[in-house]
Design a protein around this motif. Structure first.
Motif, PDB file in Angstrom:
ATOM      1  N   LEU A  23      41.256  38.394  37.729  1.00  0.00           N
ATOM      2  CA  LEU A  23      42.691  38.670  37.902  1.00  0.00           C
ATOM      3  C   LEU A  23      43.008  40.108  37.553  1.00  0.00           C
ATOM      4  CD1 LEU A  23      44.353  35.518  36.285  1.00  0.00           C
ATOM      5  CD2 LEU A  23      44.183  36.062  38.721  1.00  0.00           C
ATOM      6  N   PHE A  24      42.351  40.630  36.546  1.00  0.00           N
ATOM      7  CA  PHE A  24      42.655  41.955  36.017  1.00  0.00           C
ATOM      8  C   PHE A  24      41.754  43.050  36.590  1.00  0.00           C
ATOM      9  CE2 PHE A  24      44.192  38.788  33.152  1.00  0.00           C
ATOM     10  CZ  PHE A  24      45.455  39.246  32.847  1.00  0.00           C
ATOM     11  N   PHE A  25      40.619  42.653  37.150  1.00  0.00           N
ATOM     12  CA  PHE A  25      39.675  43.618  37.709  1.00  0.00           C
ATOM     13  C   PHE A  25      39.180  43.150  39.069  1.00  0.00           C
ATOM     14  CE2 PHE A  25      39.612  44.339  33.195  1.00  0.00           C
ATOM     15  CZ  PHE A  25      39.697  45.713  33.118  1.00  0.00           C
ATOM     16  N   PRO A  26      40.084  43.065  40.072  1.00  0.00           N
ATOM     17  CA  PRO A  26      39.637  42.658  41.411  1.00  0.00           C
ATOM     18  C   PRO A  26      38.765  43.753  42.024  1.00  0.00           C
ATOM     19  CG  PRO A  26      41.897  43.402  41.498  1.00  0.00           C
ATOM     20  CD  PRO A  26      41.510  43.386  40.040  1.00  0.00           C
ATOM     21  N   ILE A  27      37.966  43.349  42.973  1.00  0.00           N
ATOM     22  CA  ILE A  27      37.092  44.313  43.653  1.00  0.00           C
ATOM     23  C   ILE A  27      37.938  45.390  44.338  1.00  0.00           C
ATOM     24  CG2 ILE A  27      35.339  44.599  45.453  1.00  0.00           C
ATOM     25  CD1 ILE A  27      34.402  43.078  42.919  1.00  0.00           C
ATOM     26  N   VAL A  28      38.991  44.988  45.034  1.00  0.00           N
ATOM     27  CA  VAL A  28      39.926  45.924  45.662  1.00  0.00           C
ATOM     28  C   VAL A  28      41.348  45.418  45.441  1.00  0.00           C
ATOM     29  CG1 VAL A  28      38.344  46.757  47.455  1.00  0.00           C
ATOM     30  CG2 VAL A  28      39.760  44.770  47.899  1.00  0.00           C
ATOM     31  N   GLN A  35      48.236  38.565  45.187  1.00  0.00           N
ATOM     32  CA  GLN A  35      48.513  37.297  44.515  1.00  0.00           C
ATOM     33  C   GLN A  35      47.882  37.279  43.128  1.00  0.00           C
ATOM     34  OE1 GLN A  35      46.879  34.642  47.425  1.00  0.00           O
ATOM     35  NE2 GLN A  35      48.903  34.225  48.316  1.00  0.00           N
ATOM     36  N   ARG A  36      46.659  37.758  43.048  1.00  0.00           N
ATOM     37  CA  ARG A  36      45.991  37.822  41.739  1.00  0.00           C
ATOM     38  C   ARG A  36      46.703  38.816  40.830  1.00  0.00           C
ATOM     39  NH1 ARG A  36      41.436  37.643  45.229  1.00  0.00           N
ATOM     40  NH2 ARG A  36      41.310  39.884  45.103  1.00  0.00           N
ATOM     41  N   ALA A  37      47.150  39.913  41.402  1.00  0.00           N
ATOM     42  CA  ALA A  37      47.865  40.915  40.595  1.00  0.00           C
ATOM     43  C   ALA A  37      49.149  40.321  40.031  1.00  0.00           C
ATOM     44  CB  ALA A  37      48.168  42.156  41.435  1.00  0.00           C
ATOM     45  N   GLU A  38      49.856  39.514  40.811  1.00  0.00           N
ATOM     46  CA  GLU A  38      51.086  38.890  40.306  1.00  0.00           C
ATOM     47  C   GLU A  38      50.775  37.888  39.204  1.00  0.00           C
ATOM     48  OE1 GLU A  38      54.664  38.379  39.164  1.00  0.00           O
ATOM     49  OE2 GLU A  38      54.090  39.964  40.562  1.00  0.00           O
ATOM     50  N   GLN A  39      49.663  37.176  39.332  1.00  0.00           N
ATOM     51  CA  GLN A  39      49.253  36.262  38.259  1.00  0.00           C
ATOM     52  C   GLN A  39      48.942  37.061  36.989  1.00  0.00           C
ATOM     53  OE1 GLN A  39      46.104  34.319  40.629  1.00  0.00           O
ATOM     54  NE2 GLN A  39      46.994  32.405  39.887  1.00  0.00           N
ATOM     55  N   ALA A  40      48.241  38.174  37.144  1.00  0.00           N
ATOM     56  CA  ALA A  40      47.920  39.017  35.991  1.00  0.00           C
ATOM     57  C   ALA A  40      49.195  39.583  35.380  1.00  0.00           C
ATOM     58  CB  ALA A  40      46.979  40.149  36.404  1.00  0.00           C
ATOM     59  N   ARG A  41      50.122  40.035  36.212  1.00  0.00           N
ATOM     60  CA  ARG A  41      51.392  40.575  35.697  1.00  0.00           C
ATOM     61  C   ARG A  41      52.155  39.523  34.898  1.00  0.00           C
ATOM     62  NH1 ARG A  41      52.421  45.509  38.314  1.00  0.00           N
ATOM     63  NH2 ARG A  41      51.620  45.544  40.430  1.00  0.00           N
ATOM     64  N   SER A  42      52.129  38.269  35.359  1.00  0.00           N
ATOM     65  CA  SER A  42      52.853  37.227  34.626  1.00  0.00           C
ATOM     66  C   SER A  42      52.241  37.022  33.242  1.00  0.00           C
ATOM     67  CB  SER A  42      52.907  35.921  35.414  1.00  0.00           C
ATOM     68  OG  SER A  42      51.644  35.319  35.477  1.00  0.00           O
ATOM     69  N   ILE A  43      50.930  37.134  33.138  1.00  0.00           N
ATOM     70  CA  ILE A  43      50.270  37.059  31.831  1.00  0.00           C
ATOM     71  C   ILE A  43      50.669  38.270  30.989  1.00  0.00           C
ATOM     72  CG2 ILE A  43      48.024  37.124  30.656  1.00  0.00           C
ATOM     73  CD1 ILE A  43      46.937  35.520  33.108  1.00  0.00           C
ATOM     74  N   CYS A  44      50.669  39.449  31.601  1.00  0.00           N
ATOM     75  CA  CYS A  44      51.036  40.674  30.883  1.00  0.00           C
ATOM     76  C   CYS A  44      52.480  40.616  30.372  1.00  0.00           C
ATOM     77  CB  CYS A  44      50.871  41.899  31.778  1.00  0.00           C
ATOM     78  SG  CYS A  44      49.148  42.311  32.158  1.00  0.00           S
ATOM     79  N   ARG A  45      53.395  40.091  31.188  1.00  0.00           N
ATOM     80  CA  ARG A  45      54.800  40.025  30.779  1.00  0.00           C
ATOM     81  C   ARG A  45      54.985  39.185  29.525  1.00  0.00           C
ATOM     82  NH1 ARG A  45      55.776  40.133  36.500  1.00  0.00           N
ATOM     83  NH2 ARG A  45      55.677  37.866  36.603  1.00  0.00           N
ATOM     84  N   ALA A  46      54.133  38.179  29.343  1.00  0.00           N
ATOM     85  CA  ALA A  46      54.235  37.303  28.176  1.00  0.00           C
ATOM     86  C   ALA A  46      53.385  37.785  26.996  1.00  0.00           C
ATOM     87  CB  ALA A  46      53.813  35.890  28.568  1.00  0.00           C
ATOM     88  N   CYS A  47      52.728  38.906  27.153  1.00  0.00           N
ATOM     89  CA  CYS A  47      51.779  39.386  26.144  1.00  0.00           C
ATOM     90  C   CYS A  47      52.476  40.149  25.019  1.00  0.00           C
ATOM     91  CB  CYS A  47      50.747  40.297  26.817  1.00  0.00           C
ATOM     92  SG  CYS A  47      49.463  40.836  25.665  1.00  0.00           S
ATOM     93  N   ASP A  64      40.594  51.829  36.223  1.00  0.00           N
ATOM     94  CA  ASP A  64      40.384  50.529  36.868  1.00  0.00           C
ATOM     95  C   ASP A  64      41.204  49.434  36.207  1.00  0.00           C
ATOM     96  OD1 ASP A  64      38.308  51.451  38.655  1.00  0.00           O
ATOM     97  OD2 ASP A  64      37.025  51.569  36.880  1.00  0.00           O
ATOM     98  N   GLY A  65      41.433  48.377  36.954  1.00  0.00           N
ATOM     99  CA  GLY A  65      41.998  47.157  36.407  1.00  0.00           C
ATOM    100  C   GLY A  65      43.494  47.176  36.162  1.00  0.00           C
ATOM    101  N   MET A  66      43.984  46.014  35.791  1.00  0.00           N
ATOM    102  CA  MET A  66      45.383  45.810  35.431  1.00  0.00           C
ATOM    103  C   MET A  66      45.486  45.961  33.917  1.00  0.00           C
ATOM    104  SD  MET A  66      48.522  44.681  36.452  1.00  0.00           S
ATOM    105  CE  MET A  66      48.260  43.875  38.021  1.00  0.00           C
ATOM    106  N   TRP A  67      46.267  46.925  33.484  1.00  0.00           N
ATOM    107  CA  TRP A  67      46.465  47.178  32.052  1.00  0.00           C
ATOM    108  C   TRP A  67      47.957  47.271  31.803  1.00  0.00           C
ATOM    109  CZ3 TRP A  67      42.515  47.364  28.550  1.00  0.00           C
ATOM    110  CH2 TRP A  67      41.217  47.451  29.072  1.00  0.00           C
ATOM    111  N   GLY A  68      48.442  46.491  30.843  1.00  0.00           N
ATOM    112  CA  GLY A  68      49.864  46.532  30.518  1.00  0.00           C
ATOM    113  C   GLY A  68      50.750  46.197  31.708  1.00  0.00           C
ATOM    114  N   GLY A  69      50.228  45.412  32.629  1.00  0.00           N
ATOM    115  CA  GLY A  69      51.001  45.007  33.800  1.00  0.00           C
ATOM    116  C   GLY A  69      51.068  46.038  34.908  1.00  0.00           C
TER     117      GLY A  69
END
Length: 87
Positions: A23-28, A35-47, A64-69
Motif C-alpha cells: 500500500l505504501f510502496f507500490p511498484i508504480v 486505490q492503494r494510495a487512498e487506502q494508505a492515506r486513510s491509514i495515515c489520516r488516523a495515524c 519513494d513510498g507514501m509517507w505522512g499521507g
C-alpha cells in the motif's frame, strides 16, 4: 562520508506497522495504485505520528513510498514550495 539517515522517530507508534507494505510502496503510482494510495492515506489520516512521518520524509528527501499521507510527487511539490518561500 555522509552520515546515515536516522529512522523516523515515530515509527514504533505508526498506524502502518501492521499494514501491507505494498500500500505504501507500490511498484508504480498509476491508476490502479490510486486505490492503494487512498487506502494508505486513510491509514495515515488516523495515524498519531502522521506529521512526524511527513516531516521526516521531507527533511531526508525520501524519494519513494507514501509517507505522512503524501506520494513522492506531492513531496517534491511541497519541497519546491518550501524552497521558494525561503528564497
Amino acid at each position: 562520508m555522509t552520515s546515515p539517515v536516522r529512522p523516523c522517530a515515530g515509527r514504533a507508534r505508526a498506524a502502518c506497522q501492521d499494514a501491507d507494505p505494498g500500500l505504501f510502496f507500490p511498484i508504480v503510482w498509476d491508476d490502479q495504485a490510486g486505490q492503494r494510495a487512498e487506502q494508505a492515506r486513510s491509514i495515515c489520516r488516523a495515524c498519531p505520528v502522521q506529521a512526524i512521518c511527513l516531516d521526516w520524509a521531507l527533511r531526508t528527501g525520501e524519494p519513494d513510498g507514501m509517507w505522512g499521507g503524501t506520494t513522492p510527487e506531492e513531496r517534491r511539490r511541497i519541497r519546491t514550495r518550501q524552497a521558494q518561500a525561503t528564497a
